[in-house]
Design a protein around this motif. Sequence first.
Motif, PDB file in Angstrom:
ATOM      1  N   ASN A  33       0.692  -1.338  -0.073  1.00 44.12           N
ATOM      2  CA  ASN A  33      -0.047  -0.144   0.200  1.00 44.12           C
ATOM      3  C   ASN A  33       0.870   1.161   0.010  1.00 44.12           C
ATOM      4  OD1 ASN A  33      -2.832  -0.778   0.001  1.00 44.12           O
ATOM      5  ND2 ASN A  33      -2.107  -2.119   2.000  1.00 44.12           N
ATOM      6  N   ASN A  34       0.048   2.251   0.388  1.00 47.92           N
ATOM      7  CA  ASN A  34       1.110   3.576   0.569  1.00 47.92           C
ATOM      8  C   ASN A  34       0.942   4.042   1.727  1.00 47.92           C
ATOM      9  OD1 ASN A  34       2.076   3.706  -2.367  1.00 47.92           O
ATOM     10  ND2 ASN A  34       0.038   4.207  -3.011  1.00 47.92           N
ATOM     11  N   ASN A  57       5.597  -0.485   1.953  1.00 43.65           N
ATOM     12  CA  ASN A  57       4.691   0.775   2.444  1.00 43.65           C
ATOM     13  C   ASN A  57       5.788   1.853   2.147  1.00 43.65           C
ATOM     14  OD1 ASN A  57       1.845   0.421   2.707  1.00 43.65           O
ATOM     15  ND2 ASN A  57       2.693  -1.430   3.955  1.00 43.65           N
ATOM     16  N   ASN A  81      10.659  -0.335   3.308  1.00 43.98           N
ATOM     17  CA  ASN A  81       9.964   0.786   3.730  1.00 43.98           C
ATOM     18  C   ASN A  81      11.002   1.866   4.009  1.00 43.98           C
ATOM     19  OD1 ASN A  81       7.145   0.534   4.475  1.00 43.98           O
ATOM     20  ND2 ASN A  81       7.868  -1.375   5.503  1.00 43.98           N
TER      21      ASN A  81
END
Length: 180
Positions: A33-34, A57, A81
């Motif tokens: 996802n973001n 992410n 990340n």
Amino acid sequence: MSGIDFTCNQFTGEIPPEIGKLSHIHALNLSHNNFSGAIPTTFSNLTQLDSLDLSYNNLKGKIPSQLVELNSLTVFSVAQNDLSGKTPDRKGQFATFEASSYEGNPLLCGSPLNNSCNEIGSHLPAPDGPVNQEGDSWLDMDAFYWSFIASYLTILLGIVLVLYINPYWRRTWSTSLKCA
């Protein structure tokens, strides 16, 4: 509820800390996802959690040390990340996680990663340095303002110098001012 899988949903913003109140879930997958911001410390309340995947992410900050309290955790990934700091202590279930759980976070250090925290700390910017509050920008506004002032003064002094040296242009300039 036995698990939540929100993989590949293009979620943005911070991970809601309220997820940490879902004490009976066994699996939580928020990968690909973001999400941004920090990993909520409330995740340490998920005592029945077997699997936690936060990989891929835009998470920043440190991995909460409270996560070592998750004694049922068999799968853990925060790979890819922008996390920094020391990895959680290698005790309990966290002693079983390999470097692949943390890969893609160049500012993470400690076991099981190959980089020590002393080496990473020497490459980090000073914490008391200026912080860009407007986000990452390729333009340094202070440098822009100073270069603008310097250019303006150079042009102004150039005009004054040319008018002082060249009497024809000085007369033309003063005549045009009288007519205006």
